[in-house]
Design an enzyme around this catalytic site. Sequence first.
Site, short mmCIF file in Angstrom:
data_model
loop_
_atom_site.label_atom_id
_atom_site.label_comp_id
_atom_site.label_asym_id
_atom_site.label_seq_id
_atom_site.Cartn_x
_atom_site.Cartn_y
_atom_site.Cartn_z
N ARG B 50 -6.17 6.37 -1.16
CA ARG B 50 -6.05 5.67 -2.90
C ARG B 50 -4.38 5.33 -2.58
NH1 ARG B 50 -8.52 10.49 -4.16
NH2 ARG B 50 -7.93 11.66 -2.39
N ASP B 52 -0.71 4.86 -3.44
CA ASP B 52 -0.42 3.88 -4.69
C ASP B 52 0.32 3.20 -5.14
OD1 ASP B 52 0.03 6.83 -6.11
OD2 ASP B 52 1.50 7.84 -3.62
N ARG B 198 5.94 9.49 1.71
CA ARG B 198 7.20 9.01 1.40
C ARG B 198 8.13 11.02 1.10
NH1 ARG B 198 5.08 7.00 -4.00
NH2 ARG B 198 7.24 6.51 -4.66
#
Lengths: 245, 245
Positions: B50, B52, B198
């Site tokens: 999923r 971002d 990230r």
Amino acid sequence: MTRFRLTLEYDGGPFVGWQRQENGLSVQQCLEEAVLATVQEVTHVYGAGRTDAGVHATGQVAHVDILKEIEPARLMAALNFHVKPNPVAITACAIAADDFHARFSATGRAYLYRIVNRRAPPVIERGHVWWVAPELDAAAMHRAAQHLVGKHDFSTFRASLCQAQSPVKTLDCFDITRVGDEIRCAVEARSFLHHQVRNMVGTLRLVGEGKWSADDVSTALAARDRAKGGPTAPPDGLYLTRVTY
Amino acid sequence: MTRFRLTLEYDGGPFVGWQRQENGLSVQQCLEEAVLATVQEVTHVYGAGRTDAGVHATGQVAHVDILKEIEPARLMAALNFHVKPNPVAITACAIAADDFHARFSATGRAYLYRIVNRRAPPVIERGHVWWVAPELDAAAMHRAAQHLVGKHDFSTFRASLCQAQSPVKTLDCFDITRVGDEIRCAVEARSFLHHQVRNMVGTLRLVGEGKWSADDVSTALAARDRAKGGPTAPPDGLYLTRVTY
């Protein structure tokens, strides 16, 4: 007066090409306006290659004369600030000799033409590659490209608008390799005719599809007639990658 | 009913992310609408990762159940037609087993994080890389990244909104290499926490700048506290490149 040598990267998509034109923003105008904003001087920025509308550069070289004293690093930072939001970046900036000319001193130019060869359209690289869906034989394209290497009359691959005095050019190398879904066509010469790379790539695509043989490319070259060459490949896949002096 | 496995490429820029949301277009919605336009069936498209908002994919995998009989090649072509003009492409389409689940059957996910490390902003790759101007030591970043490889409690690199049941994950590899101006961070695991890649890349940037040592990364990891980690790197440089089953 100081002459500066600039190395440039740009996305050709939104520009009418390198050269100033009435009908839209050119890379040249964009840079001249950035110089004006930086040092308040009206200048002329000379580029090594007059790339067409939509053609990209990762290693274009240009020069500009500036009266005001300014450090190359400061000039580069200021130009990168003032070109925004246009997709142009000054990746290097150095003081050049007074007789250095980005275009006329150049002894070599290297271009890369990128083809994405798969059923699905490229979306991340949209506008930055040529999408060709039918499967291409990159090895056959490479072999055919070798027939173009060397000194030839390239009239078959010359745009009708080309202003070069002679259609004779010398290709130093033309290497075509497949990397996954991508076919990379790397070509080098002292200089090129207008649309020469795109016309050669458009012709080699016919070889990749099996519609033309390598001999057909030789025959087309020998004809010295644009009508005997293949179609012009779109600008999207073309990059001016390096200029040598 | 036939279950289809789709391999996807997308530019995350214009999307709110993979998952359907009220506030804008998701990749999932874009695909479900393309399926509806193709076979007139309301379906649910399940993705392996999923991603971002702003995160890209070159190898996302999804599955969808379709009642109408349709060949995979025809489905792929029709979906590629109907997703236009959104930057999504179906690069492969195959019939899957009825118990295949894009998300729950996955045994590995690979991400690539791309950093352009130079003074000048990237313009051709704008939105597709993270621009870091100060010089980074990629070798030091790679050495520090090895402290994150293996099974750990990754709470330090977990977004507060993360819905995973456990913060314990196992990184199979984390390789950081410099290729010219680009630093490529390749990381693989069975699964990741929300923002984990990230947050790890944002922290390793501190090592690249010399502000943190590799030991500082170990200390931050051991603290199991998001406040002890570095900042979150932007989504622009992140790509879901492969899902394995």
